[in-house]
Write an enzyme that holds these catalytic residues in place. Structure first.
Site, PDB file in Angstrom:
ATOM      1  NE  ARG A 253       4.349   3.704   6.884  1.00 54.12           N
ATOM      2  CZ  ARG A 253       4.525   3.344   7.971  1.00 54.12           C
ATOM      3  NH1 ARG A 253       3.955   2.099   8.469  1.00 54.12           N
ATOM      4  NH2 ARG A 253       4.354   4.728   8.562  1.00 54.12           N
ATOM      5  CB  THR A 254       3.231  -0.953  -0.488  1.00 58.37           C
ATOM      6  OG1 THR A 254       2.210  -0.363  -0.352  1.00 58.37           O
ATOM      7  CG2 THR A 254       3.414  -1.961  -0.981  1.00 58.37           C
TER       8      THR A 254
ATOM      9  CG  HIS B 213      -3.123  -1.773  -0.870  1.00 62.22           C
ATOM     10  ND1 HIS B 213      -2.331  -2.314  -1.135  1.00 62.22           N
ATOM     11  CD2 HIS B 213      -2.195  -0.686  -0.475  1.00 62.22           C
ATOM     12  CE1 HIS B 213      -1.266  -1.732  -0.726  1.00 62.22           C
ATOM     13  NE2 HIS B 213      -1.213  -0.857   0.205  1.00 62.22           N
TER      14      HIS B 213
ATOM     15  NE  ARG C  81       0.421   1.481  -4.055  1.00 62.38           N
ATOM     16  CZ  ARG C  81       1.300   1.763  -2.674  1.00 62.38           C
ATOM     17  NH1 ARG C  81       2.124   3.052  -2.069  1.00 62.38           N
ATOM     18  NH2 ARG C  81       0.260   1.186  -1.764  1.00 62.38           N
TER      19      ARG C  81
ATOM     20  CE  LYS D  22      13.423   8.745 -22.252  1.00 57.59           C
ATOM     21  NZ  LYS D  22      14.715   7.638 -22.691  1.00 57.59           N
TER      22      LYS D  22
END
Length: 317
Positions: free
Chosen positions: A66-67, A144, A116, A94
């Site tokens: 969604r975000t 958020h 995020r 890595k």
């Protein structure tokens, strides 16, 4: 008149790292600008050119449908060049550090970075290492901000106001950045915030946020205008926080019987993705009182507003 050019609101800061620190006027300004984008997004012609020439990088260290998709859509509708960075296959796997990644991306001269991350504070660290604007799309259990803004927009559009409403936030408060951002925003706009959760899912010291706390759904939903359910975030849990999902649903899952404790015109929200039969019953999630699908629509509008407001403060804006 172009419906999306009426507001001249500018977010006079370089980054949006959280709701904490935003003024009342800044919150209301973002919500008002979002309203204009709701109208724009319902038209056939949804494109703007306000971010033309700008580069937006979506940097997601946690998966999110969604975000991430709504930030991508928001950027493209504003005319930005949008790149989604596949972190799972990047140099981070890595052994590259977050600071190394930040310096590498900064060398590409992005204007806006949407990030995020699973660690609280990682987004703020990134913001200190890059020249463009950084938007927090969720960092650990911290904040958020765009989710709280879209929730507030959804409430305001359906109830006409936020001040004076009783909002019950129910479920996994302990692991929820959504809860934290919503508590700060709803308090700032004058709502009465009530938390409903078992003791194991309440963070220590949460009383300091100016909320009411109860461990019983009947008591918690009594007189509530909005019932906001939270996902049980089992991926963040180390150890046993609930006896079983069946028992959790029996006591804290929202079904029609428990919803009846709230006001007759109470509305139901959920940030998604939903665990049906764990925190919410399908009958309620898909029922007439549910705003869950509308929240998704509001998410695109709010993220367009944030991108637009921040871009107006960028160099050469």
């Amino acid at each position: 008149m172009n419906i999306a050019t009426k507001s001249s609101f500018v977010l006079n800061r370089r980054h949006l790292l959280g709701i904490e620190g935003l003024s009342f006027d800044e919150i209301v300004g973002l919500l008002d600008l979002s309203e204009e984008f709701v109208a724009l997004n319902r038209q056939v012609e949804k494109k703007r050119t306000s971010l033309r020439g700008r580069t937006q990088i979506n940097l997601f260290f946690e998966s999110s449908t969604r975000t991430q998709s709504s930030f991508e859509l928001a950027g493209k509708r504003l005319g930005a060049d949008v790149m989604n960075m596949a972190v799972n296959s990047s140099a981070m796997k890595k052994g590259e550090t977050l600071i190394d990644t930040a310096m590498t991306l900064n060398a590409m001269h992005p204007d806006i970075l949407v990030m995020r991350h699973h660690a609280s504070g990682a987004v703020e660290l990134l913001s200190q290492k890059v020249d463009g604007s950084v938007i927090n799309a969720g960092d650990g259990a911290h904040e958020h901000p765009t989710q709280a803004l879209l929730d507030a927009l959804t409430i305001r559009r359906n109830k006409g106001r936020i001040e004076g409403l009783t909002v019950a936030i129910c479920g996994d408060i302990l692991h929820s950045r959504v809860a934290r951002s919503n508590i700060i925003l709803l308090n700032a706009l004058g709502a009465r915030v009530r938390l409903v959760a078992p003791s194991t899912l309440l963070p220590a010291g949460i009383e300091r946020f100016g909320v009411e706390i109860t461990r019983d759904m009947r008591e918690g939903l009594a007189g509530a205008d909005i019932v906001m359910m939270l996902r049980l975030q089992r991926e963040r849990m180390n150890g046993s926080f609930v006896p079983s999902v069946q028992e959790y649903f029996a006591y804290f899952g929202l079904d029609t019987r428990k919803l009846a404790f709230a006001k007759p015109d109470a509305l139901v929200m959920h940030p998604g993705p939903m665990n049906r039969g764990v925190e919410i019953d399908s009958t309620v999630a898909d029922g007439a009182q549910s705003l869950i699908r509308e929240q998704v629509e509001m998410g695109v509008a709010v993220r367009m507003a944030v991108l637009e407001a921040l871009s107006r403060n960028l160099p050469n804006a």
